[in-house]
Design a protein around this motif. Sequence first.
Motif, PDB file in Angstrom:
ATOM      1  N   HIS A   1      21.792  -0.578 -16.408  1.00 53.07           N
ATOM      2  CA  HIS A   1      20.976  -1.206 -17.452  1.00 53.07           C
ATOM      3  C   HIS A   1      21.717  -2.380 -18.094  1.00 53.07           C
ATOM      4  O   HIS A   1      21.470  -2.731 -19.254  1.00 53.07           O
TER       5      HIS A   1
ATOM      6  N   CYS B   1      12.582  -3.426 -19.082  1.00 55.56           N
ATOM      7  CA  CYS B   1      12.883  -2.207 -18.335  1.00 55.56           C
ATOM      8  C   CYS B   1      12.305  -1.021 -19.119  1.00 55.56           C
ATOM      9  O   CYS B   1      12.013  -1.139 -20.313  1.00 55.56           O
TER      10      CYS B   1
ATOM     11  N   CYS C   1      13.866   1.234 -20.278  1.00 57.96           N
ATOM     12  CA  CYS C   1      14.837   1.646 -21.299  1.00 57.96           C
ATOM     13  C   CYS C   1      14.705   0.815 -22.574  1.00 57.96           C
ATOM     14  O   CYS C   1      15.318   1.129 -23.589  1.00 57.96           O
TER      15      CYS C   1
ATOM     16  N   ASN D   1      15.499  -2.508 -22.670  1.00 60.37           N
ATOM     17  CA  ASN D   1      16.264  -3.734 -22.465  1.00 60.37           C
ATOM     18  C   ASN D   1      15.505  -4.646 -21.484  1.00 60.37           C
ATOM     19  O   ASN D   1      14.541  -4.228 -20.843  1.00 60.37           O
TER      20      ASN D   1
ATOM     21  N   CYS E   1      17.051  -5.379 -16.607  1.00 61.85           N
ATOM     22  CA  CYS E   1      18.126  -4.491 -16.136  1.00 61.85           C
ATOM     23  C   CYS E   1      18.177  -4.486 -14.610  1.00 61.85           C
ATOM     24  O   CYS E   1      17.149  -4.581 -13.930  1.00 61.85           O
TER      25      CYS E   1
END
Length: 295
Positions: free
Chosen positions: A156, A166, A168, A170, A173
Amino acid sequence: MELCIDFGGSEIKLGILHRGAPAHTEAIPTGADDLARVADAARTLIDAAATAPQSVGIAVPGVVDRTAGRLVKAHDKHPHLSGLDLIAWADSSFDLPATVENDARAALVGETATGSASGARNAVLMTLGTGIGTAAVIDGVLLRGAHDHAGILGGHLTVDINAALCNCGNVGCAESIAGAWAIRRDLATRGDAITDVREMVAAAVAGDTAAAALFDRAVRAWGATVVSLCHAYDPEVVILSGGIMRAGSVIAAPIEAYVREHLWTSSHRPAFVIPDRPDLSVLRGLSVLAAENHP
Ligand SMILES: [Zn+2]
């Protein structure tokens, strides 16, 4: 002996090992009823091995709270394990003490303790499976950090600030571009007859230009991840592991070439290794970690 369980993205691997050396292993597909099936499969494996393990090692593809024995966060992977007390599960299922660890960190322990980078005190690992896992050891100390996040979120790291979000949170990634799940997503979006990473690599090698373009993009994302790991951790050796690395040098060679081209000029050029059995790196590391729980 140690009972080791690796909750991978597409299959769950089980093994009876002795301090890093596999004795009996098997794999079952992931599913909604993982824990019940894993307990049954593990008991069958223990019977087949005709030996009683003394501790359990459990790996999960995300951030773990090792003290609580819980998977803290693993975006979209094994959501039914999230927050579950796996130490209590191992105690009730096998009446044994358990160690819970991030899968990439366990793989790094496996390869530096007894495997392809045996004895290395400064190493990074990138594991290519359903996602992209990473881990690092510096001066012989496995990186964990204040909250167990250190070293393991290399998948990531941003490799493209213009790419999409992403899962997540972020942006751009490596995993959202070149994790197997992302490659499968992109192939499906294109309506491609090729559906997975191995087929993509084989088609690229055979001269399919569309597959070659996708493979090249993935290599650059994997390579950029390794460059960042090297810049951050200054390893003497880079270990490339995970199920996708069973393809071997056809993937490792272009990653290594990318890294050598883009590393900070005075950086040490690390050695690159691929384990003989990249699919067993995690189990072997779990065995070493779990052995700390018994005499
Ligand atoms: Zn991400």
